[in-house]
Design a protein around this motif. Structure first.
Motif, PDB file in Angstrom:
ATOM      1  N   ARG A 137     -10.760   3.002 -11.356  1.00  0.00           N
ATOM      2  CA  ARG A 137     -10.342   2.856  -9.972  1.00  0.00           C
ATOM      3  C   ARG A 137      -8.818   2.819  -9.873  1.00  0.00           C
ATOM      4  O   ARG A 137      -8.222   3.417  -8.974  1.00  0.00           O
ATOM      5  N   ALA A 138      -8.190   2.090 -10.802  1.00  0.00           N
ATOM      6  CA  ALA A 138      -6.735   1.973 -10.760  1.00  0.00           C
ATOM      7  C   ALA A 138      -6.063   3.306 -11.095  1.00  0.00           C
ATOM      8  O   ALA A 138      -5.010   3.638 -10.559  1.00  0.00           O
TER       9      ALA A 138
ATOM     10  N   PRO B 198      -5.855   7.214  -8.127  1.00  0.00           N
ATOM     11  CA  PRO B 198      -4.810   7.820  -7.278  1.00  0.00           C
ATOM     12  C   PRO B 198      -3.580   8.269  -8.057  1.00  0.00           C
ATOM     13  O   PRO B 198      -2.559   8.542  -7.437  1.00  0.00           O
TER      14      PRO B 198
ATOM     15  N   GLN C 219     -11.944  -7.556  -9.608  1.00  0.00           N
ATOM     16  CA  GLN C 219     -11.983  -7.458  -8.148  1.00  0.00           C
ATOM     17  C   GLN C 219     -12.580  -6.140  -7.674  1.00  0.00           C
ATOM     18  O   GLN C 219     -12.052  -5.466  -6.797  1.00  0.00           O
ATOM     19  N   LEU C 220     -13.695  -5.769  -8.253  1.00  0.00           N
ATOM     20  CA  LEU C 220     -14.409  -4.593  -7.746  1.00  0.00           C
ATOM     21  C   LEU C 220     -15.002  -4.951  -6.387  1.00  0.00           C
ATOM     22  O   LEU C 220     -15.339  -6.110  -6.147  1.00  0.00           O
ATOM     23  N   PHE C 221     -15.106  -3.974  -5.502  1.00  0.00           N
ATOM     24  CA  PHE C 221     -15.660  -4.241  -4.176  1.00  0.00           C
ATOM     25  C   PHE C 221     -17.176  -4.369  -4.298  1.00  0.00           C
ATOM     26  O   PHE C 221     -17.856  -3.395  -4.638  1.00  0.00           O
ATOM     27  N   PRO C 222     -17.722  -5.569  -4.030  1.00  0.00           N
ATOM     28  CA  PRO C 222     -19.136  -5.813  -4.347  1.00  0.00           C
ATOM     29  C   PRO C 222     -20.103  -4.974  -3.519  1.00  0.00           C
ATOM     30  O   PRO C 222     -21.209  -4.712  -3.953  1.00  0.00           O
ATOM     31  N   GLN C 223     -19.674  -4.555  -2.340  1.00  0.00           N
ATOM     32  CA  GLN C 223     -20.623  -3.861  -1.470  1.00  0.00           C
ATOM     33  C   GLN C 223     -20.627  -2.349  -1.713  1.00  0.00           C
ATOM     34  O   GLN C 223     -21.363  -1.635  -1.064  1.00  0.00           O
ATOM     35  N   ARG C 224     -19.779  -1.879  -2.634  1.00  0.00           N
ATOM     36  CA  ARG C 224     -19.751  -0.444  -2.913  1.00  0.00           C
ATOM     37  C   ARG C 224     -20.283  -0.169  -4.315  1.00  0.00           C
ATOM     38  O   ARG C 224     -20.154  -1.007  -5.202  1.00  0.00           O
TER      39      ARG C 224
ATOM     40  N   ARG D   9      -9.699   7.928  -1.148  1.00  0.00           N
ATOM     41  CA  ARG D   9      -9.969   7.958   0.291  1.00  0.00           C
ATOM     42  C   ARG D   9      -8.751   7.483   1.069  1.00  0.00           C
ATOM     43  O   ARG D   9      -8.384   8.053   2.097  1.00  0.00           O
ATOM     44  N   MET D  10      -8.126   6.410   0.569  1.00  0.00           N
ATOM     45  CA  MET D  10      -6.961   5.868   1.261  1.00  0.00           C
ATOM     46  C   MET D  10      -5.832   6.892   1.312  1.00  0.00           C
ATOM     47  O   MET D  10      -5.003   6.880   2.200  1.00  0.00           O
ATOM     48  N   HIS D  11      -5.786   7.772   0.331  1.00  0.00           N
ATOM     49  CA  HIS D  11      -4.723   8.775   0.303  1.00  0.00           C
ATOM     50  C   HIS D  11      -5.171  10.094   0.917  1.00  0.00           C
ATOM     51  O   HIS D  11      -4.503  11.115   0.756  1.00  0.00           O
TER      52      HIS D  11
ATOM     53  N   PHE E 280     -12.094   4.773  -3.909  1.00  0.00           N
ATOM     54  CA  PHE E 280     -11.452   4.042  -2.816  1.00  0.00           C
ATOM     55  C   PHE E 280     -10.001   4.474  -2.596  1.00  0.00           C
ATOM     56  O   PHE E 280      -9.598   4.830  -1.484  1.00  0.00           O
ATOM     57  N   GLY E 281      -9.229   4.479  -3.680  1.00  0.00           N
ATOM     58  CA  GLY E 281      -7.813   4.842  -3.569  1.00  0.00           C
ATOM     59  C   GLY E 281      -7.635   6.283  -3.120  1.00  0.00           C
ATOM     60  O   GLY E 281      -6.709   6.613  -2.377  1.00  0.00           O
TER      61      GLY E 281
ATOM     62  N   HIS F 292       0.811  -1.214   0.000  1.00  0.00           N
ATOM     63  CA  HIS F 292       0.000   0.000   0.000  1.00  0.00           C
ATOM     64  C   HIS F 292       0.848   1.270   0.000  1.00  0.00           C
ATOM     65  O   HIS F 292       0.311   2.367  -0.065  1.00  0.00           O
TER      66      HIS F 292
END
Lengths: 355, 536
Positions: free
Chosen positions: A161-162, A165, A100-105, A116-118, A113-114, A88
């Motif tokens: 998504r990739a 960031p 590998q998309l996040f199924p619950q989002r 937010r992580m940053h 997502f990325g 990370h």
């Protein structure tokens, strides 16, 4: 193709390579998934690793991403050794084989997502998400559930998504692997245009040569954890380094030959070779385009065993009296019927001496 | 993994080992001769024999009654199915004491059958068997039915296309796929009935006694610790063997089966045969499950002066004489203990499940089986073990109320692990990797990826742990202090006394306990998806 890309892409081994792999080895049990691999990727370059399944391509990406440990070797990103740097913190992007998309989002949640992580502020996140969805051709899809997306749409979301960031290196694992053919052909062109526009540095792996040649500045062919050949698509296509690469690219007219002067002796008779070919024994490839049909008495006599319509031409399987089958390409109008006997001559321009 | 191991070491292995040691090493040297000595006694042999055969008979009977139910619930679509599915699960989370009481109200002295036909089945083995079927019906329906619903019917169709008859296709394709689930369910039923305590204690009378009841009798009434220790070891060995077989079948069950979404395989029943099968199953459920519960509720209102809340009202006073405090206080105690026990069970079980997901190998599989042990090891032993081991510094908990939730959590942990494990294992590791590549630290990745996916399972696990803690009897009966009884303990004590008032109060308390359990279960049922049908 932009000017910068052409410059750095051609050299390939520029001193300031963005990514450098040095002698990377990964063992799983007894076998080696990667066996002393060295590879440089320059800034803004698109490199495509090509190989059959099990050749170690995906492991290569996972090593660079920090998801897979190495038994030996070094990964250098932007001049810094990455050993001990967790996934990370590497600042690389990876698009997974099945997304590998996040199924619950929802779509926006995945793309952001990325960010937010940053720690990107919320307003800026929303803006960037909208921007990226425009870029990948899904404007306004923020609130959609990922499970409701088609395969092609999922692929676009995964890409957004990739990219979000702004990774210094974007890696793609079989980016178009699960899509159907026509979609794949369209998307590969879109991807190439997109990366040109953004100047993204890309390391992709695929088993599909068409995809690799359409996408890449440079193609790296892998076999059993080693690099078999590296070069521009044209170089690799024109001069496969060895029989493995040739066969992987779909060239099956390979035969033992003894070169003397301007011709080589083979079971198919005399085959002309390019000027300056070293004398002695070797393996010889004749590309189908170089197998010319002549009158039955004028060349090597062959029986037509099968023919396959390929759109722009017909691929013929020819059975000579001696030696392995030959594949030939011929225009639609002149294609002989199955069972006919034809003569075959060879063009030196399509004859390649394999290493 | 360290915390769960430590927890089990201190609160399970140590008390059990201590009590065994106390029994077999009374003066500092081991006396293994005791084992053969005890096993040689004819009354002990009788207990062993009865324990085994009643467990076998209960298991066979349960399978016989519940397998058609499993099929109906798996493959038929009918009105009220969701409610009915919840209803058949209620007995499973009901405290054994309530089950015993309900059957007492049905077929015991002064029970419904007694009044109608003068028929009494309590103190017969039939009462025990029926109660066991009642209790374990849901285990079979859930374990077998859950898998059955997800078996791809096209597999059978493929066999039919290849020339197999309908029966042959079922026998060669469906049955082998189901067999491991049937075996797993049978083993669980065997385990539960082999170690049955509350049901046998209440319905068995003096004539029938299982190992667990005998251990309780030897420890609490006869104070014969050596005999109790030997019996504990025997039960331990038997349960260990059953669990080993169970672990094996579970692994077989994990073998690749082609599973489909359950909603794709159900259809409305067609033809007289299928409708009568549905009718048979509904009738079974009505007679076996609804009737006892209904009679229990009816009895709780049926006072000497006609229907009313007399028994409920008297629960509020301390004059009943059974306790130092009003019986109604037991509700508060039970809820408080169960909440704490649930918290402990979820933390310990969750950590254990997480550890089991991340690692593989023999050691971990062994730990997996070990976690199931509290389900089968004599709860009585654990309870008594608590009393004799946790009574000195640094762990002097004997005077502390905390002892009760600790023991209850021990029983809750296996349920938490069983519920969480399949869901955690189903989380694709590459989702975590995708999060890592996007900049999420491992902890953040867990919170962002795993947690949202397992939240539902976590709630279900917590609900099960809650229901199980609420109903725990064997260990609690030892360690709950007289002024702080839990509901099951209070019910058992009331039943142990003569008089209509005590009987009625027991019925009333059982009804309350049943309602608390049923409500928590119905809340769970709303959360439960088809995909996560239980695994035990």
């Amino acid at each position: 193709m932009t000017a910068t890309r052409a410059k750095s892409g051609a050299a390939g081994a520029a001193a300031e390579a963005l990514l450098r792999l040095e002698d990377v080895t990964v063992r799983f049990g007894a076998g080696a998934a990667l066996d002393g691999v060295g590879l440089d990727v320059a800034e803004h370059e698109i490199v495509c690793v090509l190989g059959p399944s099990g050749s170690g391509k995906s492991t290569l990406l996972r090593v660079v991403a920090g998801l897979q440990g190495m038994d030996s070797g070094r990964v250098v990103l932007g001049g810094r050794d990455q050993s001990g740097v967790p996934a990370h913190k590497r600042g690389v992007g990876l698009m997974f084989q099945d997304h590998q998309l996040f199924p619950q989002r929802d779509v926006a949640g995945n793309v952001a997502f990325g960010l937010r992580m940053h720690g990107v502020p919320r307003a800026e996140q929303a803006q960037r998400v909208a921007e990226l969805l425009d870029l990948v051709g899904l404007p306004g899809a923020q609130k959609r559930a990922v499970s409701a997306l088609s395969g092609g749409e999922q692929q676009r979301v995964a890409l957004a998504r990739a990219l979000a960031p702004r990774p210094r290196l974007l890696m793609l694992d079989e980016p178009l692997g699960q899509l159907d053919r026509s979609l794949r052909e369209r998307l590969v062109v879109e991807l190439r245009e997109l990366f040109d526009e953004l100047g993204t540095t890309v390391l992709a792996v695929t088993h599909d040569q068409g995809e690799a040649f359409a996408l890449a500045d440079r193609v790296v062919v892998m076999r059993d954890g080693r690099i078999a050949q590296s070069g521009t698509p044209l170089e690799v296509w024109r001069n496969p380094a060895d029989e493995f690469v040739a066969r992987f690219l779909g060239f099956d007219n390979v035969v033992d030959a003894t070169v003397t002067g301007e011709a080589a002796d083979t079971v198919w008779g005399k085959v002309p070779v390019p000027e300056g070919t070293r004398e002695g024994t070797c393996r010889l490839l004749v590309r189908p385009a170089g197998v010319r049909l002549v009158g039955a008495r004028d060349g090597l006599a062959c029986v037509v065993a099968a023919r396959t319509f390929r759109g722009t031409h017909v691929a013929l399987q020819l059975e000579p009296l001696g030696g392995p089958r030959l594949e030939a390409a011929c225009a639609l109008r002149h294609a002989p019927a199955v069972g006919e006997t034809v003569g075959v001559a060879f063009d030196s321009g399509d004859v390649v001496v394999l290493g | 993994m360290a915390l769960p191991v430590a927890f089990f070491g201190v609160f399970f292995a140590y008390p059990v080992a201590a009590i065994v040691a106390r029994g077999l090493k009374p003066d500092g040297s081991w006396r293994f001769g005791r084992i053969t000595e005890v096993l040689g006694q004819s009354d002990i042999q009788q207990v062993l024999w009865f324990t085994t055969w009643q467990a076998l008979a209960s298991t066979a009977l349960t399978l016989l009654v519940a397998l058609p139910g499993a099929y109906v619930f798996a493959r038929f679509e009918f009105r009220g199915k969701q409610v009915l599915r919840a209803v058949v699960t209620v007995p499973f989370v009901l405290p054994t004491v309530v089950v015993g009481t309900a059957f007492l109200a049905l077929i015991g002295r002064g029970g419904l059958f007694d009044e109608l036909w003068g028929m009494r089945l309590d103190t017969t083995v039939w009462a025990i068997l029926l109660a066991h079927v009642f209790f374990n019906y849901a285990v079979v329906v859930r374990t077998v039915g859950g898998l059955w619903a997800q078996l791809d019917p096209r597999q059978e169709e493929a066999a039919r296309m290849l020339g197999a008859s309908r029966a042959r296709a079922w026998r060669t394709v469906t049955l082998p796929a189901l067999a491991p689930a049937v075996a797993a369910a049978a083993l669980m039923v065997f385990l539960f009935t082999f170690t049955s305590f509350g049901v046998v204690q209440i319905l068995g009378g003096p004539a029938y006694s299982t190992l667990e009841v005998e251990i309780y009798r030897q420890t609490a009434q006869l104070l014969d610790l050596p005999t109790a220790a030997v019996l504990t070891l025997v039960q331990f060995a038997a349960v260990g063997a059953v669990l080993a077989v169970h672990a094996w079948t579970v692994r077989r069950r994990e073998s690749a089966l082609k599973l489909v979404d359950a909603s794709a395989t159900v259809r409305r029943p067609r033809g007289a045969g299928q409708w009568s099968l549905l009718g048979f199953v509904l009738l079974t459920v009505a007679l076996l499950i609804l009737l006892p519960l209904g009679v229990l509720v009816q009895r709780s209102f049926d006072g000497p002066d006609g229907f009313g809340f007399l028994y409920y009202e008297t629960l509020r006073s301390a004059d009943g004489g059974a306790f130092l405090v009003p019986a109604i206080d037991a509700i508060g105690n039970s809820l408080r203990y169960a909440v704490v026990a649930t918290a402990i069970a979820v933390v310990i079980g969750g950590l254990a499940a997480a550890a089991l997901t991340r690692r593989a190998g023999r050691l971990v599989r062994g730990f997996d089986a070990l976690l199931m042990l509290p389900l089968g090891v004599s709860a009585v032993t654990v309870g008594f073990g608590f009393l004799i081991t946790l009574d000195e510094p640094p762990l002097d908990l004997r005077a502390s109320w905390f002892l009760v939730p600790l023991a209850q959590a021990l029983v809750g942990v296996p349920f938490v692990v069983r519920t969480m494990l399949p869901v955690l294992r189903a989380v694709d590791g590459r989702l975590r990797e995708a999060a890592a590549v996007l900049g999420a630290s491992p902890l953040r990745a867990w919170r962002e990826v795993d947690f949202p996916l397992v939240r539902r399972a976590l709630l279900i696990a917590a609900g099960f742990a809650f229901a199980v803690s609420l109903g725990e009897f064997g260990a609690t009966v030892f360690i709950a202090r007289p002024d702080n009884p839990t509901l099951p303990v209070a019910v058992a004590r009331l039943l142990g006394r003569a008089g209509d008032l005590n009987y009625g109060q027991a019925m009333a308390l059982s009804t309350i306990l049943m309602l608390v359990c049923a409500v928590s279960l119905l809340l769970l049922e709303r959360l439960r998806t088809e995909r996560t049908t239980g695994e035990f």
